[in-house]
Design an enzyme around this catalytic site. Sequence first.
Site, PDB file in Angstrom:
ATOM      1  N   LYS A   1       0.894  -1.432   0.017  1.00  0.00           N
ATOM      2  CA  LYS A   1       0.012   0.026   0.087  1.00  0.00           C
ATOM      3  C   LYS A   1       0.783   1.209   0.059  1.00  0.00           C
ATOM      4  O   LYS A   1       0.712   2.323  -0.888  1.00  0.00           O
ATOM      5  CB  LYS A   1      -0.810   0.172   1.151  1.00  0.00           C
ATOM      6  CG  LYS A   1      -1.451   1.160   1.488  1.00  0.00           C
ATOM      7  CD  LYS A   1      -2.320   1.439   2.686  1.00  0.00           C
ATOM      8  CE  LYS A   1      -1.505   1.313   3.982  1.00  0.00           C
ATOM      9  NZ  LYS A   1      -1.360   3.032   4.361  1.00  0.00           N
ATOM     10  N   ASN A   2       1.926   1.381   0.793  1.00  0.00           N
ATOM     11  CA  ASN A   2       2.547   2.567   0.989  1.00  0.00           C
ATOM     12  C   ASN A   2       3.671   2.681  -0.021  1.00  0.00           C
ATOM     13  O   ASN A   2       4.419   3.684   0.002  1.00  0.00           O
ATOM     14  CB  ASN A   2       3.346   2.574   2.401  1.00  0.00           C
ATOM     15  CG  ASN A   2       2.269   2.536   3.373  1.00  0.00           C
ATOM     16  OD1 ASN A   2       1.050   3.040   3.373  1.00  0.00           O
ATOM     17  ND2 ASN A   2       2.811   2.432   4.829  1.00  0.00           N
TER      18      ASN A   2
ATOM     19  N   ARG B   1      -5.026  10.415   4.916  1.00  0.00           N
ATOM     20  CA  ARG B   1      -3.928  11.430   4.931  1.00  0.00           C
ATOM     21  C   ARG B   1      -2.970  11.428   3.784  1.00  0.00           C
ATOM     22  O   ARG B   1      -2.636  12.324   3.353  1.00  0.00           O
ATOM     23  CB  ARG B   1      -3.237  11.224   5.953  1.00  0.00           C
ATOM     24  CG  ARG B   1      -3.870  11.002   7.424  1.00  0.00           C
ATOM     25  CD  ARG B   1      -2.995  10.747   8.678  1.00  0.00           C
ATOM     26  NE  ARG B   1      -1.651  11.630   8.326  1.00  0.00           N
ATOM     27  CZ  ARG B   1      -1.879  12.921   8.702  1.00  0.00           C
ATOM     28  NH1 ARG B   1      -3.183  13.410   8.892  1.00  0.00           N
ATOM     29  NH2 ARG B   1      -0.976  13.832   8.575  1.00  0.00           N
TER      30      ARG B   1
ATOM     31  N   CYS C   1      -5.262  12.367  13.151  1.00  0.00           N
ATOM     32  CA  CYS C   1      -5.655  10.842  13.064  1.00  0.00           C
ATOM     33  C   CYS C   1      -5.351  10.081  14.159  1.00  0.00           C
ATOM     34  O   CYS C   1      -4.747  10.516  15.182  1.00  0.00           O
ATOM     35  CB  CYS C   1      -5.065  10.077  11.733  1.00  0.00           C
ATOM     36  SG  CYS C   1      -3.962   8.938  12.126  1.00  0.00           S
TER      37      CYS C   1
ATOM     38  N   ARG D   1       0.001  14.080  13.392  1.00  0.00           N
ATOM     39  CA  ARG D   1       0.462  13.879  12.001  1.00  0.00           C
ATOM     40  C   ARG D   1       0.444  15.377  11.286  1.00  0.00           C
ATOM     41  O   ARG D   1       0.036  15.119   9.903  1.00  0.00           O
ATOM     42  CB  ARG D   1      -0.242  12.911  11.411  1.00  0.00           C
ATOM     43  CG  ARG D   1       0.050  11.626  12.340  1.00  0.00           C
ATOM     44  CD  ARG D   1      -0.679  10.412  11.615  1.00  0.00           C
ATOM     45  NE  ARG D   1       0.083   9.849  10.452  1.00  0.00           N
ATOM     46  CZ  ARG D   1      -0.197   8.935   9.489  1.00  0.00           C
ATOM     47  NH1 ARG D   1      -1.387   8.270   9.751  1.00  0.00           N
ATOM     48  NH2 ARG D   1       0.640   8.516   8.476  1.00  0.00           N
TER      49      ARG D   1
ATOM     50  N   ASP E   1       4.749   0.495  12.153  1.00  0.00           N
ATOM     51  CA  ASP E   1       3.456  -0.303  11.728  1.00  0.00           C
ATOM     52  C   ASP E   1       3.255  -1.917  11.853  1.00  0.00           C
ATOM     53  O   ASP E   1       2.438  -2.645  11.691  1.00  0.00           O
ATOM     54  CB  ASP E   1       3.286  -0.099  10.155  1.00  0.00           C
ATOM     55  CG  ASP E   1       3.161   1.330   9.612  1.00  0.00           C
ATOM     56  OD1 ASP E   1       3.303   1.559   8.465  1.00  0.00           O
ATOM     57  OD2 ASP E   1       2.942   1.950  10.565  1.00  0.00           O
TER      58      ASP E   1
ATOM     59  N   VAL F   1       7.772   6.809  17.161  1.00  0.00           N
ATOM     60  CA  VAL F   1       7.406   7.555  15.824  1.00  0.00           C
ATOM     61  C   VAL F   1       6.119   8.151  16.143  1.00  0.00           C
ATOM     62  O   VAL F   1       6.163   9.527  15.540  1.00  0.00           O
ATOM     63  CB  VAL F   1       7.382   6.682  14.524  1.00  0.00           C
ATOM     64  CG1 VAL F   1       6.859   7.265  13.469  1.00  0.00           C
ATOM     65  CG2 VAL F   1       8.708   5.832  14.576  1.00  0.00           C
TER      66      VAL F   1
ATOM     67  N   ARG G   1      -8.472  -1.109   4.606  1.00  0.00           N
ATOM     68  CA  ARG G   1      -7.702  -0.012   3.988  1.00  0.00           C
ATOM     69  C   ARG G   1      -6.363  -0.279   3.324  1.00  0.00           C
ATOM     70  O   ARG G   1      -5.714  -0.007   2.622  1.00  0.00           O
ATOM     71  CB  ARG G   1      -7.688   1.103   5.169  1.00  0.00           C
ATOM     72  CG  ARG G   1      -8.888   1.787   5.433  1.00  0.00           C
ATOM     73  CD  ARG G   1      -8.332   2.898   6.532  1.00  0.00           C
ATOM     74  NE  ARG G   1      -7.293   3.573   5.598  1.00  0.00           N
ATOM     75  CZ  ARG G   1      -6.640   5.012   6.089  1.00  0.00           C
ATOM     76  NH1 ARG G   1      -7.030   5.061   7.407  1.00  0.00           N
ATOM     77  NH2 ARG G   1      -5.645   5.535   5.563  1.00  0.00           N
TER      78      ARG G   1
HETATM   79  C1  EPZ Z   1       4.053   6.829   6.553  1.00  0.00           C
HETATM   80  O1  EPZ Z   1       3.269   8.041   7.248  1.00  0.00           O
HETATM   81  C2  EPZ Z   1       3.246   5.367   6.556  1.00  0.00           C
HETATM   82  N1  EPZ Z   1       2.213   5.995   5.384  1.00  0.00           N
HETATM   83  C3  EPZ Z   1       2.647   5.275   7.656  1.00  0.00           C
HETATM   84  O2  EPZ Z   1       1.867   4.102   7.689  1.00  0.00           O
HETATM   85  C4  EPZ Z   1       3.585   4.832   8.678  1.00  0.00           C
HETATM   86  O3  EPZ Z   1       3.458   4.591  10.053  1.00  0.00           O
HETATM   87  C5  EPZ Z   1       4.785   6.128   8.859  1.00  0.00           C
HETATM   88  O4  EPZ Z   1       5.159   6.591   7.220  1.00  0.00           O
HETATM   89  C6  EPZ Z   1       6.086   5.780   9.562  1.00  0.00           C
HETATM   90  O5  EPZ Z   1       6.735   4.633   8.974  1.00  0.00           O
HETATM   91  C7  EPZ Z   1       2.365   5.994   4.186  1.00  0.00           C
HETATM   92  O6  EPZ Z   1       3.445   5.655   3.495  1.00  0.00           O
HETATM   93  C8  EPZ Z   1       1.296   6.279   3.107  1.00  0.00           C
HETATM   94  P1  EPZ Z   1       6.098  10.117   8.673  1.00  0.00           P
HETATM   95  P2  EPZ Z   1       3.774   9.482   7.227  1.00  0.00           P
HETATM   96  O7  EPZ Z   1       5.848  11.671   8.155  1.00  0.00           O
HETATM   97  O8  EPZ Z   1       4.586   9.596   5.884  1.00  0.00           O
HETATM   98  C9  EPZ Z   1       6.108  13.722  12.134  1.00  0.00           C
HETATM   99  C10 EPZ Z   1       0.091   2.521   7.673  1.00  0.00           C
HETATM  100  O9  EPZ Z   1      -0.408   1.954   8.791  1.00  0.00           O
HETATM  101  N2  EPZ Z   1       5.919  14.687  10.978  1.00  0.00           N
HETATM  102  O10 EPZ Z   1       7.210   9.664   8.440  1.00  0.00           O
HETATM  103  O11 EPZ Z   1       2.721  10.347   7.362  1.00  0.00           O
HETATM  104  C11 EPZ Z   1       4.678  12.605  12.419  1.00  0.00           C
HETATM  105  O12 EPZ Z   1       3.834  13.192  13.091  1.00  0.00           O
HETATM  106  C12 EPZ Z   1       0.430   3.833   7.887  1.00  0.00           C
HETATM  107  O13 EPZ Z   1       0.262   1.885   6.643  1.00  0.00           O
HETATM  108  C13 EPZ Z   1       5.829  16.043  11.323  1.00  0.00           C
HETATM  109  O14 EPZ Z   1       5.879  16.407  12.503  1.00  0.00           O
HETATM  110  O15 EPZ Z   1       4.611   9.377   8.523  1.00  0.00           O
HETATM  111  C14 EPZ Z   1       5.314  11.499  12.825  1.00  0.00           C
HETATM  112  O16 EPZ Z   1       5.394  11.563  14.199  1.00  0.00           O
HETATM  113  C15 EPZ Z   1       0.227   4.531   9.433  1.00  0.00           C
HETATM  114  N3  EPZ Z   1       5.566  16.979  10.318  1.00  0.00           N
HETATM  115  C16 EPZ Z   1       6.823  11.240  12.212  1.00  0.00           C
HETATM  116  O17 EPZ Z   1       7.103  12.518  11.737  1.00  0.00           O
HETATM  117  C17 EPZ Z   1       5.541  16.656   9.059  1.00  0.00           C
HETATM  118  O18 EPZ Z   1       5.383  17.390   8.322  1.00  0.00           O
HETATM  119  C18 EPZ Z   1       7.054  10.445  11.032  1.00  0.00           C
HETATM  120  O19 EPZ Z   1       5.861  10.505  10.163  1.00  0.00           O
HETATM  121  C19 EPZ Z   1       5.764  15.221   8.605  1.00  0.00           C
HETATM  122  C20 EPZ Z   1       5.866  14.110   9.803  1.00  0.00           C
END
Ligand code: EPZ
Length: 418
Positions: A22-23, A92, A116, A121, A304, A326, A397
């Site tokens: 998916k990702n 998202r 979420c 996030r 995850d 995370v 999902r």
């Molecule tokens: C990706 O989400 C994945 N989703 C998530 O999978 C996964 O949990 C996550 O990466 C971490 O591995 C997809 O790829 C579609 P991040 P993403 O930006 O990119 C903070 C699943 O179950 N942050 O790496 O949204 C954030 O809040 C999903 O398949 C900011 O503060 O995650 C988090 O604490 C759930 N500001 C950390 O960074 C920003 O602008 C990592 O989030 C962006 C992120």
Amino acid sequence: MDKILIHGGNTLKGSVKVSGAKNAALPTIAACLLSGGTHRLKNIPDLRDIRTIKEIMEKLGVVFHGEGASLDVNSDNLTSFEAPYEQVKTMRASILLLGPLLARYGKAKISLPGGCAIGARPVNLHLKALTAMGADMFLDHGYINASADRLRGANITFDIPTVTGTENIMMAAVTAEGTTVLKNAAREPEILDLADMLRGMGADIEGDGTDRIVIHGVNDLKPARHSVISDRIETGTFMIAAAITGGEIKIEGCRPEYLKALIEKLESAGARVEVTNDFVLVKGPDMLESVDIMTRPYPGFPTDLQAQFMTLMCVADGWSMIRETVFENRFIHVSELKRMGADIEINGNQALVKGTKALLSAPVMATDLRASASLILAALVAKGGPTEVHRIYHLDRGYENLEEKFKHLGATIWREKA
Ligand code: EPZ
């Protein structure tokens, strides 16, 4: 609304093939906005999130043709640049449309993703980086309004290695004027997969898979021919299913090299893990040992798989400490596991799990995608009547035909209207 029912206690045996990730599929489909012509994608999983991004892109004027896991995408005649709140609020990852729309059309209007279940996030790092590349941005009535004549290369250092942030900027930078250097970039395998797809389209990218990615902007891109990688989180979920049921499962079509952190922890818990290039065989132990984990960005232990691994530790011998670093709110599954008799104490981002002899069947509720998988795993070993897992739209999902795959491995599992 559907629910899944499971009679626990069966030892799972056999082989299962994992679906496309998916990702990886989500950014790959978004990247098809970057050039005209028909893009040919393969190994695209049939998931609710994939349907959502297609719905949004169809509203923009993108045309999709697909058979099974193959998907043709054509973005020649866009009529809109707006990703509406109705769809974005359900997924998202719609933010991944921002970079490609800005890069190709110089404008985008994307509903700002709200919080979420697993955390606030924010997408501030995405917006900050695109602004550094020359985009004009303003938020208006819940929407990100972005425009740019032509994005230009920039030196960007992420405060946090964000996965979709890295993907968004990679897509924005491939046709930008000049060179973009992305530091403290995320290193997840899905980012390597997207970089491979973009290079196949004619992009000039180096360093993906490290924390420093360099993208030299090019003027033209050609349509993609790309097969997305298999889903390492689905693979990990089946590996944990073998360990928790004391079974033996051969997971085919996977990339074991992307699951080193999990394999190490499963072996410490007593499971036997045999790895080859394209399958992994997991044999569960008679008695699980308790193991501590701490989630980290890749190559650390994936957040995850945290909920699924917590379920495993609920029936292990002894105490285990689970640290979630995370996301700030990713223990929502704990209260449901406790309804099944688990013994878990939460203290901030730490959960202390005391392994118990047996979990008990109970009606439980899924709260997010990976939490739903953790409840399915708990139900596979729960004693007493069937466990009912409600709100499984979360599961749909991100898992393709999960209950069919578990049924094929010997689980007593079925779906009913709630
Ligand atoms: C990706 O989400 C994945 N989703 C998530 O999978 C996964 O949990 C996550 O990466 C971490 O591995 C997809 O790829 C579609 P991040 P993403 O930006 O990119 C903070 C699943 O179950 N942050 O790496 O949204 C954030 O809040 C999903 O398949 C900011 O503060 O995650 C988090 O604490 C759930 N500001 C950390 O960074 C920003 O602008 C990592 O989030 C962006 C992120």
